[in-house]
Design a protein around this motif. Structure first.
Motif, short mmCIF file in Angstrom:
data_model
loop_
_atom_site.label_atom_id
_atom_site.label_comp_id
_atom_site.label_asym_id
_atom_site.label_seq_id
_atom_site.Cartn_x
_atom_site.Cartn_y
_atom_site.Cartn_z
N ILE A 137 0.96 -1.15 -0.03
CA ILE A 137 -0.04 0.10 -0.05
C ILE A 137 1.05 1.25 -0.01
CG2 ILE A 137 -1.56 1.39 1.25
CD1 ILE A 137 -3.09 -1.22 2.25
N GLY A 138 1.80 1.18 0.72
CA GLY A 138 2.85 2.62 0.91
C GLY A 138 3.47 2.55 -0.55
N TRP A 139 4.21 1.66 -1.21
CA TRP A 139 4.95 1.60 -2.10
C TRP A 139 4.30 1.90 -3.47
CZ3 TRP A 139 6.20 -3.23 -5.28
CH2 TRP A 139 6.85 -2.89 -6.45
N LEU A 140 2.92 1.05 -3.50
CA LEU A 140 2.10 1.33 -4.93
C LEU A 140 1.00 2.49 -4.67
CD1 LEU A 140 1.88 -2.44 -5.88
CD2 LEU A 140 3.38 -0.80 -6.59
N VAL A 141 0.46 2.13 -3.53
CA VAL A 141 -1.02 3.40 -3.52
C VAL A 141 -0.45 4.52 -3.15
CG1 VAL A 141 -2.97 3.76 -2.23
CG2 VAL A 141 -2.34 1.20 -2.80
N ASP A 142 0.65 4.76 -2.37
CA ASP A 142 1.03 6.01 -2.24
C ASP A 142 1.97 6.48 -3.25
OD1 ASP A 142 0.26 7.12 0.83
OD2 ASP A 142 0.78 5.23 1.11
N GLY A 143 2.67 5.73 -4.06
CA GLY A 143 3.19 6.16 -5.01
C GLY A 143 2.31 6.62 -6.28
N ALA A 144 1.35 5.89 -6.38
CA ALA A 144 0.43 6.36 -7.50
C ALA A 144 -0.19 7.65 -7.00
CB ALA A 144 -0.87 5.29 -7.42
N VAL A 145 -0.42 7.98 -5.67
CA VAL A 145 -0.99 8.75 -4.95
C VAL A 145 -0.16 10.18 -5.30
CG1 VAL A 145 -1.37 10.13 -3.01
CG2 VAL A 145 -2.44 7.95 -3.35
N ARG A 176 7.85 6.01 1.10
CA ARG A 176 9.14 5.12 1.42
C ARG A 176 9.06 4.32 2.61
NH1 ARG A 176 12.61 10.65 0.25
NH2 ARG A 176 11.75 11.01 -1.64
N GLN A 177 8.33 4.56 3.39
CA GLN A 177 8.22 3.44 4.53
C GLN A 177 7.59 2.23 3.98
OE1 GLN A 177 5.24 2.36 6.65
NE2 GLN A 177 3.84 2.88 5.02
N GLY A 178 6.55 2.24 2.98
CA GLY A 178 6.07 0.82 2.50
C GLY A 178 7.32 0.32 1.47
N TYR A 179 8.04 1.09 0.89
CA TYR A 179 9.02 0.33 0.15
C TYR A 179 10.08 -0.26 0.98
CZ TYR A 179 12.00 -0.20 -3.99
OH TYR A 179 12.68 -1.03 -5.07
N ILE A 183 11.48 -3.95 1.32
CA ILE A 183 12.89 -4.06 0.99
C ILE A 183 13.39 -5.43 2.12
CG2 ILE A 183 15.25 -3.39 1.29
CD1 ILE A 183 14.49 -0.85 0.01
N THR A 184 12.76 -5.06 3.34
CA THR A 184 13.24 -6.08 4.33
C THR A 184 12.62 -7.07 4.10
OG1 THR A 184 12.95 -4.15 5.86
CG2 THR A 184 12.97 -6.15 7.01
N LEU A 185 11.35 -7.35 4.00
CA LEU A 185 10.72 -8.71 3.61
C LEU A 185 11.53 -9.43 2.27
CD1 LEU A 185 6.89 -7.78 3.76
CD2 LEU A 185 8.19 -9.23 5.40
N PRO A 247 11.07 -0.45 -12.44
CA PRO A 247 12.63 -0.66 -11.71
C PRO A 247 12.57 -0.84 -10.36
CG PRO A 247 12.13 1.48 -13.23
CD PRO A 247 11.06 0.65 -13.13
N GLN A 248 11.64 -0.29 -9.61
CA GLN A 248 11.52 -0.50 -8.41
C GLN A 248 11.36 -2.02 -7.98
OE1 GLN A 248 8.92 2.41 -7.06
NE2 GLN A 248 10.30 4.25 -7.03
N ALA A 249 10.21 -2.49 -8.86
CA ALA A 249 10.03 -4.00 -8.40
C ALA A 249 11.11 -4.79 -8.80
CB ALA A 249 8.97 -4.48 -9.49
N GLU A 250 11.81 -4.36 -9.98
CA GLU A 250 13.07 -5.13 -10.32
C GLU A 250 14.20 -5.25 -9.25
OE1 GLU A 250 14.03 -3.38 -13.99
OE2 GLU A 250 12.58 -4.71 -15.27
N PHE A 251 14.38 -4.05 -8.63
CA PHE A 251 15.32 -3.78 -7.48
C PHE A 251 14.92 -4.74 -6.25
CE2 PHE A 251 16.86 -1.69 -3.61
CZ PHE A 251 18.05 -1.75 -3.84
N LEU A 252 13.57 -4.75 -6.06
CA LEU A 252 13.14 -5.82 -4.94
C LEU A 252 13.40 -7.25 -5.33
CD1 LEU A 252 9.86 -3.80 -3.86
CD2 LEU A 252 12.02 -4.20 -2.48
N GLY A 253 13.44 -7.44 -6.60
CA GLY A 253 13.39 -9.00 -7.23
C GLY A 253 12.35 -9.61 -7.26
#
Ligand code: FAQ
Length: 331
Positions: A137-145, A176-179, A183-185, A247-253
């Motif tokens: 939600i943080g990464w994608l929803v706030d990213g879209a927002v 950033r907190q979502g991303y 990253i941690t997971l 590219p952010q998804a790619e960075f996460l693998g």
């Protein structure tokens, strides 16, 4: 159920051509429109519709994440999530206040939300099933927002544009907190990475739908862009979001769940697969996985909060009486 419809958004209102042309000239000259300025009725109504829907989205948007505050895995995560959810509520309040400058009352807007007459963003009718969903939600929803709302900082209506500046700064922290959760997971166990992939699989398409219908279905875009309420089409913002996010998804693998996603060298951007617009309209019209639950909760907390509103009103009335008495005594 949802009937806000075309409330004068076509600009064909009672104003004469000279008035509309003078207003358009101000818009074209990039002058900000302020609450006491003359404005076409269609402009005012379009803003009330968009800003109130936006405010409702922030308020309803507290629910999927609010549900995870008590289950956040560490104290640090809990504090960050608590702050985020509280800030979304704050955004709703700025936006209701900004909309009130157009002559609609907070009570009217609240009533439209509670009765189901008003729309709010489709995305909040999807459930947050796992902790990884809070990352998504943080990464994608706030990213879209952010992609949508950075453009709104340049909206022609002054109070909306100014409210968006602070809101965007806070949304950027939320993204950033979502991303960082993801990253941690993704650096954790195989099972944690699977949770992250599953969250991406479920939130990718609904996040793309947040930008609204494509060309033909976006009935308000043309007029809203002429009035510089919107600066970009729904499709342009969606494309920008995809280009920034892949590219952010790619960075996460992680793998974006779209087999048709391909890099288009000519346009220097991605082409994507078909969006399921039937699903979008089903959710918008009230039949998503959580529509009923979201509205039921909102109505319940509104009822439960009645005593707070009554107490605040009684306090304001007492204070006004005291201040008036002090003013009379000082004369
Ligand atoms: N969901 O002609 P268009 C947040 C409706 S804030 C539901 O393209 P427009 C913070 C649209 O209302 C997220 N309905 O309309 C947060 C219209 O119906 P109407 C909200 C949608 O207005 C993060 C019809 O379809 N952001 O998330 C949706 O020109 C994390 C035709 O569409 C904003 O509200 C949708 N996704 O463009 C909180 C931003 N899309 O009114 C917690 C401001 C379209 O005629 C956690 N709004 N519809 O009955 C906008 O930028 C625009 O209003 C659009 C739609 C782009 C959303």
């Amino acid at each position: 159920m949802y009937s806000q419809g075309l409330i004068g958004a076509d600009g064909k209102t009672h104003e004469d051509e000279a008035f509309l042309a003078a207003f358009q000239a101000r818009i074209d000259a990039e002058q900000k429109i302020e609450p006491n300025d003359p404005m076409p009725e269609g402009y005012r109504k379009t803003l009330i519709r968009q800003m109130s829907q936006h405010a409702h989205s922030e308020i309803i948007g507290m629910q999927p994440e609010g549900n995870w505050i008590s289950r956040a895995p560490t104290l640090r995560r809990k504090a960050a999530l608590l702050a985020k959810v509280q800030e979304e509520g704050g955004h709703g309040l700025y936006l209701y206040s900004a909309a009130e400058t157009l002559g609609v009352s907070r009570e009217e807007m609240t009533d439209q939300l509670l009765t189901g007459a008003a729309k709010y963003s489709s995305i909040f009718n999807y459930p947050a099933l796992t902790w990884a969903d809070i990352g998504a939600i943080g990464w994608l929803v706030d990213g879209a927002v952010i992609m949508n709302q950075n453009a709104l900082c340049r909206c022609s209506y002054g109070p909306y544009a100014r409210a968006m500046i602070r809101i965007c700064k806070e949304e950027s922290f939320h993204q950033r907190q979502g991303y960082e959760i993801l990253i941690t997971l993704c650096n954790g166990t195989e099972q944690q990475k699977e949770l992250a992939q599953d969250a991406l699989n479920r939130f990718w398409w609904p996040s793309l739908m947040m930008f609204g219908p494509s060309e033909g279905g976006s009935v308000h875009s043309e007029q809203s862009m002429l009035w510089k309420i919107k600066r970009f089409s729904n499709d342009d913002l969606r494309d920008k979001f995809i280009n920034a996010t892949v590219p952010q998804a790619e960075f996460l693998g992680l793998k974006v769940p779209d087999p048709d996603l391909t890099w288009n060298e000519e346009k220097q951007g991605y082409d994507h697969g078909d969006i399921d617009w039937d699903e979008f309209w089903r959710v918008v019209k009230g039949d998503g996985p959580c529509n009923r639950e979201r509205l039921k909760n909102r109505n319940r907390v509104h009822r439960e909060g009645a005593w707070v509103r009554e107490a605040a009103l009684a306090y304001a009335q007492k204070r006004a009486v005291r201040e008036e008495a002090a003013r009379v005594a000082a004369e």
